[in-house]
Each structure stands twice: as C-alpha cells, then as structure tokens.
Design an enzyme around this catalytic site. Structure first.
Site, PDB file in Angstrom:
ATOM      1  N   HIS A  84       0.863  -1.184  -0.135  1.00 36.90           N
ATOM      2  CA  HIS A  84      -0.052   0.147   0.019  1.00 36.90           C
ATOM      3  C   HIS A  84       0.972   1.199   0.075  1.00 36.90           C
ATOM      4  O   HIS A  84       1.540   1.417   0.868  1.00 36.90           O
ATOM      5  CB  HIS A  84      -0.911   0.055   1.291  1.00 36.90           C
ATOM      6  CG  HIS A  84      -2.105  -0.744   1.121  1.00 36.90           C
ATOM      7  ND1 HIS A  84      -3.226  -0.816   1.662  1.00 36.90           N
ATOM      8  CD2 HIS A  84      -2.218  -1.871   0.390  1.00 36.90           C
ATOM      9  CE1 HIS A  84      -4.402  -1.633   1.387  1.00 36.90           C
ATOM     10  NE2 HIS A  84      -3.707  -2.555   0.334  1.00 36.90           N
ATOM     11  N   TYR A 212      -9.371   5.795   6.805  1.00 39.02           N
ATOM     12  CA  TYR A 212      -9.444   6.064   8.041  1.00 39.02           C
ATOM     13  C   TYR A 212     -10.614   7.309   8.038  1.00 39.02           C
ATOM     14  O   TYR A 212     -10.139   8.261   7.589  1.00 39.02           O
ATOM     15  CB  TYR A 212      -8.095   6.529   8.747  1.00 39.02           C
ATOM     16  CG  TYR A 212      -7.298   5.494   8.960  1.00 39.02           C
ATOM     17  CD1 TYR A 212      -6.266   5.185   8.211  1.00 39.02           C
ATOM     18  CD2 TYR A 212      -7.190   5.059  10.378  1.00 39.02           C
ATOM     19  CE1 TYR A 212      -5.196   4.127   8.508  1.00 39.02           C
ATOM     20  CE2 TYR A 212      -6.205   3.909  10.726  1.00 39.02           C
ATOM     21  CZ  TYR A 212      -5.304   3.666   9.488  1.00 39.02           C
ATOM     22  OH  TYR A 212      -4.293   2.531   9.905  1.00 39.02           O
ATOM     23  N   LYS A 308       0.483   0.218  15.041  1.00 34.93           N
ATOM     24  CA  LYS A 308       1.938   0.165  15.505  1.00 34.93           C
ATOM     25  C   LYS A 308       2.204  -0.979  16.428  1.00 34.93           C
ATOM     26  O   LYS A 308       3.465  -1.147  17.057  1.00 34.93           O
ATOM     27  CB  LYS A 308       2.512   1.606  16.317  1.00 34.93           C
ATOM     28  CG  LYS A 308       2.212   2.892  15.538  1.00 34.93           C
ATOM     29  CD  LYS A 308       3.381   2.546  14.195  1.00 34.93           C
ATOM     30  CE  LYS A 308       3.439   3.670  13.396  1.00 34.93           C
ATOM     31  NZ  LYS A 308       3.890   2.942  11.863  1.00 34.93           N
ATOM     32  N   TYR A 396       3.512   6.840   9.884  1.00 35.87           N
ATOM     33  CA  TYR A 396       2.814   5.900   9.596  1.00 35.87           C
ATOM     34  C   TYR A 396       3.558   4.557   8.860  1.00 35.87           C
ATOM     35  O   TYR A 396       3.398   3.363   9.181  1.00 35.87           O
ATOM     36  CB  TYR A 396       1.511   6.248   8.437  1.00 35.87           C
ATOM     37  CG  TYR A 396       0.242   5.014   8.455  1.00 35.87           C
ATOM     38  CD1 TYR A 396      -0.535   5.026   9.079  1.00 35.87           C
ATOM     39  CD2 TYR A 396       0.804   4.164   7.485  1.00 35.87           C
ATOM     40  CE1 TYR A 396      -1.536   4.190   9.287  1.00 35.87           C
ATOM     41  CE2 TYR A 396      -0.303   2.910   7.433  1.00 35.87           C
ATOM     42  CZ  TYR A 396      -1.361   3.178   8.331  1.00 35.87           C
ATOM     43  OH  TYR A 396      -2.318   2.244   8.245  1.00 35.87           O
TER      44      TYR A 396
HETATM   45  C1  PHB Z   1      -6.703  -4.135  10.568  1.00 38.12           C
HETATM   46  O1  PHB Z   1      -6.267  -4.313   9.322  1.00 38.12           O
HETATM   47  O2  PHB Z   1      -7.080  -4.850  11.425  1.00 38.12           O
HETATM   48  C2  PHB Z   1      -6.343  -2.644  11.012  1.00 38.12           C
HETATM   49  C3  PHB Z   1      -5.530  -2.176  10.056  1.00 38.12           C
HETATM   50  C4  PHB Z   1      -4.976  -0.682  10.419  1.00 38.12           C
HETATM   51  C5  PHB Z   1      -5.356  -0.372  11.659  1.00 38.12           C
HETATM   52  C6  PHB Z   1      -5.969  -1.093  12.520  1.00 38.12           C
HETATM   53  C7  PHB Z   1      -6.376  -2.388  12.259  1.00 38.12           C
HETATM   54  O3  PHB Z   1      -4.883   0.772  12.312  1.00 38.12           O
END
Ligand code: PHB
Ligand code: APR
Length: 401
Positions: A84, A212, A308, A396
């Site tokens: 990604h 998000y 994280k 990130y």
């Molecule tokens: C997940 O894919 O479960 C996932 C991805 C990103 C996050 C938290 C959980 O920040």
C-alpha cells in the site's frame, strides 16, 4: 545445547535464551536467533491453534518486513501481501489521500498478523525449533546473577529451563513484566473512553487502500485481509456488547461514517467475526532488568489507530536480537546494555503517533465544540500542508530503527 532431559526430577533443559510467550514477538526473536546459531526455547501458555485464532491487525512497516526476510519467513508475505503506497483520510464527506511513496519513498504491506504468526510457527517447526505449548505456572528466577532460570509445568510435569538470558514476550497479561520489582518499574497508562467494534466479512474491500474516517458519529476504519476478506471497525462505547449489534446495524452505522461515494459502493454481508477492542496506551520502563528483557505487548500497548502494535514489537525484537548476537559473537554487552533505552526511544515515538492519530480521529464523550473545531482545523491543515502530510506519512510507514 537445548536438549530436553526428563527424569523423576521432572523436565530439565538448558538453552541460551529462554523466551516466554509464543506470539509474534517470541517467535520472531527465536527464529532470528536460530539464524545466528543462538539456541532458544519458547514457552507458550496456549496451543498453537489458540494463538493463531486471535484476530489481530495487519499493516506491516518495512522494518518488520526486512526482519522477516532476514528470518527467512517473508516468501508468503511477498506472495500474498498487498503493498500500500497510501491511505485515505476522511472527515465527513471531505477526504484526502496520504501518499506514503511520494512523502517517504516507501510503503507498507497489508498482511494479517495471524498469517505472519503462522509463517513463523512453520519456520520454527521446519528448523526443529523448541516450542513447549500449554505450559503453566511459569516463574522466573535468579535474574540478578548470570545463570537465571525459568520454572514451569508442562503436561503436569515440573520443568526447569536454565539459560543465559530471558526474553519476556508474554504480552500484557504475562508474568515477565510483573517479575520486575515494583520499585524498579515505572508504568504510564492512558485509557480512551471508547472502544472499536470490529467485524470480519467475506466481502470485497470497499477501497483498494485503507480508509480512516471520522464523522459526527465517531471513527470508522475500512481495512482488508485480501480481495475477498474485509475488516471494518467503528468507534463504540466501551460498555457496549457485540451482541447488541446486528450485522445490518453495523453496516448502516459504518455507511453513516464514511464518505457517501464509499457508502454507496460498500459490499455488505454476514460477519464471520465480531468483537470489541479497548483503546489504551501503556508503557513500562525500564524494558530490562538483570537478565530479563521485555519485548512487545509485555512492555507497551498502543491504541490500534496507527497500526503500531506489531511493528513496535518488531523493533524491540530488532534491538534485542542485535544485542544478543553481538554478545554471543564478541562477548560485548554494549548492545544488551543499550537495549532498554534504544527500544523505549522508538516506543515513545510510536506511542505519540498512535495517541495523536487516535485523538484526531475519534469523538470524545466530553469534548467541547471548540475541541471538535480543533480536530477539523488539524484535518484541514493536514489536507492542505505538504510538511504535515510528510510528517504523518513518515510516522505511519515507520520511523527508522
Ligand atoms: C486491521 O486491518 O485490522 C487494522 C489496520 C489498520 C489499523 C488497525 C487495524 O490501524
Ligand atoms: N507463560 C507462557 N506464555 C504466556 C504467558 C505465560 N505466563 N502469558 C502469556 N503468554 C503468551 C500468550 O498466550 C501469547 O501467545 O504470550 C503470548 C504473547 O503474545 P502477544 O500478546 O501477541 O504479544 P506479542 O508477541 O508481543 O505481539 C504483539 O500482538 O496484541 C498484538 O497489537 C499487538 O500486534 C501486537 C502484537
């Protein structure tokens, strides 16, 4: 080294590094040490299937990917994981793409923690790695001299594992951290006034990158495991119960929190897993005491917003593995003496990023309208400022080790 001798006295073992906990931290450390000819024994309280049954996140920093490559466990990740180069951030109907590649020259890999843990178990078994499952009553002894040991019960038989060092990779509820005297330990904690209701569904992801989202109704996250397996989360009350949420109610609420374009294209279906996770920030200092070294959740917890948890566990393993290989190769104790300080320095930065991202993207029960305006102003700034995006992207994808 590492031979198992059973006698009427019970199980007597000897190894270089006793690893308590067979989760991703313990297994990765054991596999890396193996690659450097350093023996270890993993003591795991549960069964392999139980450990693999836990649903966990799946965004890997390049640092973790490189460690898995060094451990010889990255083939399936490269074959089945997704690279990604960015993620979508939305607030109400406004959204912007945070471009990791453009801002940092690197990307993340989306690959389930369960799959990663399975790859590590397979590698340990292929290398005839020693893992004892279903161990009970693990206790740590003699940490202040150079011959510590771990006592335990396995299949009802008392056992003793003599070693040079102990790695406490037994998670937040493990025995390792609690073995450190309270007079030595300093703990920092922040509990957030909400949780994440998450579902797993055999539906195609709503977008080819994570979303998000924040809205007047709270946070939401659209993630995935593969092209036909999606993972979605919505912010909920900590007192809530997954049983209160029908799948339909979950999908309806998710649609209200993500931009309309995505709500319209969202493919819904029955959930195959539904659970609520608390959000908490926690750090214990120091991460070493005598011959005991804490790694991963045994020493620190982050809210999942910044993905994280696993990645910071990996950086702990990186510092400890380097320190131990230096010790066994040269006798120098510099690396292991620097472990706690080095690991904590990166842990606190991951804690800050996870706290900042969680504070930005969730609605707090006691927040004022001014507080909310501050969240929107920060999102507007992020949406329009290159330096802000660069800083967010660097955190990130993972800060250097
Ligand atoms: C997940 O894919 O479960 C996932 C991805 C990103 C996050 C938290 C959980 O920040
Ligand atoms: N004796 C032996 N094993 C134990 C004990 C004990 N007393 N207590 C706990 N364990 C085992 C647990 O059963 C678990 O398998 O230790 C393991 C700890 O694994 P994790 O909790 O997964 O911790 P860690 O390996 O550090 O991985 C951190 O997991 O929770 C996620 O977000 C977190 O992604 C991060 C990752």
């Amino acid at each position: 080294m590492g031979q198992i001798r059973s006698s009427y006295l019970g199980i007597c073992m000897r190894t270089n590094v006793a690893i308590i906990g067979g989760g991703p931290s313990g297994l990765l450390l054991s596999q890396l040490l193996h690659k450097s000819g350093i023996d270890s024994v993993v003591l795991e309280r549960k069964t392999r299937d139980y450990v693999l049954g836990r649903i966990r996140a799946g965004v890997l920093e390049q640092g973790l990917v490189s460690l898995l490559e060094e451990a010889g466990c990255a083939d399936r990740l490269h074959a089945e994981g997704f690279l990604h180069d960015g993620t979508l951030i939305s607030y109400g109907d406004t959204s912007f793409r945070l471009d990791f590649a453009e801002n940092t020259g690197t990307s993340v890999v989306v690959y389930g923690q369960t799959e990663l843990t399975r790859d590590l178990y397979d590698a340990r078994e292929k290398a005839d790695g020693k893992i004892l499952y279903n161990v009970e009553d693990v206790a740590i002894h003699d940490l202040e001299n150079d011959a510590p040991c771990v006592s335990f019960v396995h299949d009802g038989v008392q056992g003793k594992l003599d070693c040079d060092f102990i790695a406490g990779c037994d998670g937040f509820h493990g025995v390792s951290r609690k073995t450190m005297p309270e007079s030595v330990r300093k703990e920092y904690e922040k509990v957030y006034p909400f949780g994440w209701l998450g579902i797993l569904s055999e539906t195609p992801p709503v977008n080819d990158e994570l979303i998000y989202a924040t809205s007047d109704r709270g946070f939401a996250l659209c993630s995935m495991r593969n092209e036909t397996l999606s993972r979605y989360y919505i912010q909920c009350e900590m007192s809530d119960d997954p049983g209160n949420w029908s799948d339909e109610a979950f999908w309806d609420e998710l649609k209200r929190r993500i931009p309309e374009t995505f709500a319209e294209q969202l493919v819904t279906g029955p959930s195959i897993e539904k659970s609520i996770a608390p959000l908490r920030s926690f750090v214990t200092e120091p991460m070493r005491w005598g011959r005991l070294f804490l790694c991963g959740d045994a020493a620190h917890i982050v809210p999942p917003t910044g993905a994280k948890g696993l990645n910071t566990a990996a950086s702990d393993v990186h510092y400890l593995y380097r320190g131990l290989t230096e010790y066994y190769a040269t006798g120098s104790e510099k690396g292991i003496d620097d472990y706690s300080e080095k690991a904590l320095s990166r842990v606190w930065k991951a804690e800050r990023f996870s706290w900042w991202f969680s504070s930005l993207m969730h609605r707090f029960p006691d927040q004022s309208e001014f507080d909310h305006k501050m969240q929107i102003a920060e999102l507007e700034f992020l949406n329009s400022n290159r330096a802000a995006q660069k800083s967010m992207a660097e955190n990130y994808v993972g800060l250097p080790y």
